[in-house]
Design an enzyme around this catalytic site. Sequence first.
Site, mmCIF file in Angstrom:
data_model
loop_
_atom_site.group_PDB
_atom_site.id
_atom_site.type_symbol
_atom_site.label_atom_id
_atom_site.label_comp_id
_atom_site.label_asym_id
_atom_site.label_seq_id
_atom_site.Cartn_x
_atom_site.Cartn_y
_atom_site.Cartn_z
ATOM 1 N N TRP A 102 1.515 -0.354 -5.942
ATOM 2 C CA TRP A 102 1.748 0.875 -6.705
ATOM 3 C C TRP A 102 2.301 0.576 -8.086
ATOM 4 O O TRP A 102 1.937 1.230 -9.059
ATOM 5 C CB TRP A 102 2.609 1.860 -5.924
ATOM 6 C CG TRP A 102 1.833 2.377 -4.746
ATOM 7 C CD1 TRP A 102 2.063 2.119 -3.428
ATOM 8 C CD2 TRP A 102 0.635 3.175 -4.798
ATOM 9 N NE1 TRP A 102 1.082 2.710 -2.658
ATOM 10 C CE2 TRP A 102 0.204 3.362 -3.462
ATOM 11 C CE3 TRP A 102 -0.128 3.732 -5.823
ATOM 12 C CZ2 TRP A 102 -0.940 4.091 -3.137
ATOM 13 C CZ3 TRP A 102 -1.264 4.465 -5.498
ATOM 14 C CH2 TRP A 102 -1.660 4.643 -4.176
ATOM 15 N N ASP A 172 9.183 5.770 -9.674
ATOM 16 C CA ASP A 172 8.198 6.386 -8.777
ATOM 17 C C ASP A 172 8.836 6.385 -7.390
ATOM 18 O O ASP A 172 8.939 5.340 -6.749
ATOM 19 C CB ASP A 172 6.903 5.561 -8.792
ATOM 20 C CG ASP A 172 5.886 6.045 -7.757
ATOM 21 O OD1 ASP A 172 6.181 7.014 -7.020
ATOM 22 O OD2 ASP A 172 4.791 5.450 -7.691
ATOM 23 N N LYS A 196 4.656 12.817 1.403
ATOM 24 C CA LYS A 196 5.301 11.934 2.377
ATOM 25 C C LYS A 196 6.537 12.640 2.954
ATOM 26 O O LYS A 196 6.511 13.119 4.084
ATOM 27 C CB LYS A 196 5.666 10.585 1.752
ATOM 28 C CG LYS A 196 4.433 9.746 1.416
ATOM 29 C CD LYS A 196 4.310 9.550 -0.039
ATOM 30 C CE LYS A 196 3.243 8.603 -0.529
ATOM 31 N NZ LYS A 196 2.052 8.307 0.206
HETATM 32 N N1 PMP Z 1 3.005 5.759 -5.791
HETATM 33 C C1 PMP Z 1 3.361 5.515 -4.515
HETATM 34 C C2 PMP Z 1 4.601 4.735 -4.253
HETATM 35 C C3 PMP Z 1 2.569 6.000 -3.477
HETATM 36 O O1 PMP Z 1 2.910 5.754 -2.209
HETATM 37 C C4 PMP Z 1 1.418 6.755 -3.758
HETATM 38 C C5 PMP Z 1 0.542 7.340 -2.673
HETATM 39 N N2 PMP Z 1 0.431 6.646 -1.521
HETATM 40 C C6 PMP Z 1 1.084 6.959 -5.098
HETATM 41 C C7 PMP Z 1 1.902 6.447 -6.086
HETATM 42 C C8 PMP Z 1 -0.136 7.738 -5.479
HETATM 43 O O2 PMP Z 1 0.038 9.064 -5.180
HETATM 44 P P1 PMP Z 1 -1.109 10.149 -5.393
HETATM 45 O O3 PMP Z 1 -2.282 9.666 -4.602
HETATM 46 O O4 PMP Z 1 -0.510 11.371 -4.838
HETATM 47 O O5 PMP Z 1 -1.407 10.255 -6.824
#
Ligand code: PMP
Length: 360
Positions: A102, A172, A196
């Site tokens: 991420w 994040d 989540k």
């Molecule tokens: N950052 C983290 C830490 C995540 O776990 C996720 C989704 N699993 C995201 C970003 C991306 O999120 P989204 O698909 O809602 O844009």
Amino acid sequence: MTRVFNFSAGPAVLPESVLQTAAAEMLDWHGSGMSVMEMSHRGKEFIAIHAKAEALLRSLLAIPANYKVLFMQGGAIGENAIVPMNMLRGKASADYVNTGEWSKKSIKEAKKYGGVKVAASAESSGFNHVPKQDTWQLDPDAAYVHICSNETIGGVEYHWTPETGSVPLVADMSSNILSRPIDVSKYGLIYGGAQKNIGPAGLTIVIVRDDLIGHALPITPSAFDYKTQADNDSMFNTPPTYAIYIAGLVFEWIQAQGGLVAIEAHNRAKAALLYDFLDASRFYSSPVAREDRSLMNVPFKLKNEALDDAFLKGAQARGMLQLKGHRSVGGMRASIYNAMPIAGVQALVGYMKEFEAQHA
Ligand code: PMP
């Protein structure tokens, strides 16, 4: 009706009582004769739902008065672009700490809008830890320092808050927001997708210190300019109304559990059950350094990968779903967010023992 134990990384398990309330209120919310889904976002009913959700979130996280709470869309991946567009504030670059998949996505996206310096990275050791702060190379003139407080795929979590002096810390927190108390005043900006610990996908939470608002790049879409959203109480465009309603119910549920102190104790007990079992086993293992292990996402490996499919099949037959690790890392992953009951983790550990006894 049979409910499974859902170990999905997100969208993920929600408290059963929240789903029951939503079901009971589906056709007629509080005598309005309408579902929340059908309401105008400008009507008094929805404005009350929105205000209550924000007030509960402020109270749970003890958000100081000089921070705005924005209910946005675009997800955390959207924020990977929205953050630099709003937060570069005329500076040449921002610092990013790379702790996993991420973080990597955040870094790649930010490079479209400005300079990015990677202040520290755990990539060469397979993203199995959070680099200690004394190894970070921070630029005192950076626009901000970006971290991912919990790497959902790698299962690596910060159990400490970085010190970045006068440079705003941006996190994040998609996968560990509301899992424990945090000191919001240590951050310039916190963001996360809702799917989540908060509610349905489609809602993105942004908590931002008000002096950092109002400096967006001219190219920033109006709907993604924090100032436009702050000035319009997150209603510049139609907000994700139903997701905000469910989020409000989840915030109420957290409060009824005893707030974030109680939620943290519960999360620690659940995670300890699983990690203690993994550490005592020679059949399974955890790939993450002990002090950086996530309380939310627990990746684990079977020593013999050839048994992975049989393990997943047996779990599914016992009502335990979504235990396959992310395709980029393989193995297993149990996501045990706030709403996963301890009975779910007990059932998983029970099954893991049984599987080991049969196959060791
Ligand atoms: N950052 C983290 C830490 C995540 O776990 C996720 C989704 N699993 C995201 C970003 C991306 O999120 P989204 O698909 O809602 O844009």
